[in-house]
Design a protein around this motif. Structure first.
Motif, PDB file in Angstrom:
ATOM      1  N   MET A  10       0.751  -1.171  -0.025  1.00  0.00           N
ATOM      2  CA  MET A  10      -0.188  -0.249   0.057  1.00  0.00           C
ATOM      3  C   MET A  10       0.767   1.283  -0.051  1.00  0.00           C
ATOM      4  O   MET A  10       0.544   2.331  -0.396  1.00  0.00           O
ATOM      5  CB  MET A  10      -0.856  -0.073   0.986  1.00  0.00           C
ATOM      6  CG  MET A  10      -1.862  -1.150   1.094  1.00  0.00           C
ATOM      7  SD  MET A  10      -3.056  -1.202  -0.559  1.00  0.00           S
ATOM      8  CE  MET A  10      -3.771   0.317  -0.408  1.00  0.00           C
ATOM      9  N   ARG A  13       2.162   1.395  -3.492  1.00  0.00           N
ATOM     10  CA  ARG A  13       1.150   2.060  -4.331  1.00  0.00           C
ATOM     11  C   ARG A  13       0.693   3.585  -4.157  1.00  0.00           C
ATOM     12  O   ARG A  13       0.394   4.045  -5.045  1.00  0.00           O
ATOM     13  CB  ARG A  13      -0.267   1.316  -3.962  1.00  0.00           C
ATOM     14  CG  ARG A  13      -1.572   1.424  -5.010  1.00  0.00           C
ATOM     15  CD  ARG A  13      -2.752   0.762  -4.604  1.00  0.00           C
ATOM     16  NE  ARG A  13      -3.708   0.907  -5.230  1.00  0.00           N
ATOM     17  CZ  ARG A  13      -4.505   1.816  -5.343  1.00  0.00           C
ATOM     18  NH1 ARG A  13      -4.425   2.958  -4.450  1.00  0.00           N
ATOM     19  NH2 ARG A  13      -5.752   1.759  -5.981  1.00  0.00           N
ATOM     20  N   GLY A  17       1.532   5.518  -7.432  1.00  0.00           N
ATOM     21  CA  GLY A  17       0.320   5.506  -8.176  1.00  0.00           C
ATOM     22  C   GLY A  17       0.153   6.707  -8.963  1.00  0.00           C
ATOM     23  O   GLY A  17      -0.603   6.749  -9.849  1.00  0.00           O
ATOM     24  N   ALA A  25      -9.213   2.523  -9.772  1.00  0.00           N
ATOM     25  CA  ALA A  25      -8.519   1.713  -8.725  1.00  0.00           C
ATOM     26  C   ALA A  25      -8.216   0.216  -9.143  1.00  0.00           C
ATOM     27  O   ALA A  25      -7.128  -0.179  -8.615  1.00  0.00           O
ATOM     28  CB  ALA A  25      -9.251   1.837  -7.298  1.00  0.00           C
ATOM     29  N   THR A  26      -9.090  -0.482  -9.730  1.00  0.00           N
ATOM     30  CA  THR A  26      -8.635  -1.913  -9.756  1.00  0.00           C
ATOM     31  C   THR A  26      -7.899  -1.894 -11.121  1.00  0.00           C
ATOM     32  O   THR A  26      -6.897  -2.663 -10.640  1.00  0.00           O
ATOM     33  CB  THR A  26      -9.743  -2.611 -10.546  1.00  0.00           C
ATOM     34  OG1 THR A  26     -10.606  -1.974 -11.303  1.00  0.00           O
ATOM     35  CG2 THR A  26     -11.008  -2.645  -9.373  1.00  0.00           C
ATOM     36  N   SER A  29      -4.316  -0.955  -9.186  1.00  0.00           N
ATOM     37  CA  SER A  29      -3.774  -1.938  -8.124  1.00  0.00           C
ATOM     38  C   SER A  29      -3.098  -3.019  -9.041  1.00  0.00           C
ATOM     39  O   SER A  29      -2.080  -3.729  -8.623  1.00  0.00           O
ATOM     40  CB  SER A  29      -4.636  -2.581  -7.357  1.00  0.00           C
ATOM     41  OG  SER A  29      -4.824  -1.394  -6.412  1.00  0.00           O
ATOM     42  N   GLY A  33       0.551  -3.994  -9.050  1.00  0.00           N
ATOM     43  CA  GLY A  33       1.107  -5.439  -8.492  1.00  0.00           C
ATOM     44  C   GLY A  33       1.902  -6.119  -9.423  1.00  0.00           C
ATOM     45  O   GLY A  33       2.849  -6.976  -8.788  1.00  0.00           O
TER      46      GLY A  33
END
Length: 69
Positions: A10, A13, A17, A25-26, A29, A33
């Motif tokens: 996190m 991210r 980000g 968001a998906t 991530s 990831g």
């Protein structure tokens, strides 16, 4: 409700980000990831240390915190 302390991913991210504006968001991530898994161990170790510090800071700020899903 008291937020949980951030884990190493996190923190990664949150810091990385900003490189991908406009992603939901998906998608963000998922992309981060994949990048996280490719990072060298020394980078991951740095974020692990940051997460441990965040955990210590959280414990000082919220001494009676108990995780309750």
């Amino acid at each position: 409700k008291i937020p949980r302390p951030a884990n190493s991913f996190m923190l990664y991210r949150a810091e990385n980000g900003k490189k991908f504006p406009g992603l939901v968001a998906t998608e963000l991530s998922a992309k981060l990831g994949e990048a996280w898994r490719r990072e060298p161990q020394d980078v991951r170790d740095r974020y692990d240390e940051m997460a441990e510090q965040a955990k210590r800071d959280h414990a000082l700020k919220y001494p009676d915190y108990k995780f309750a899903p």
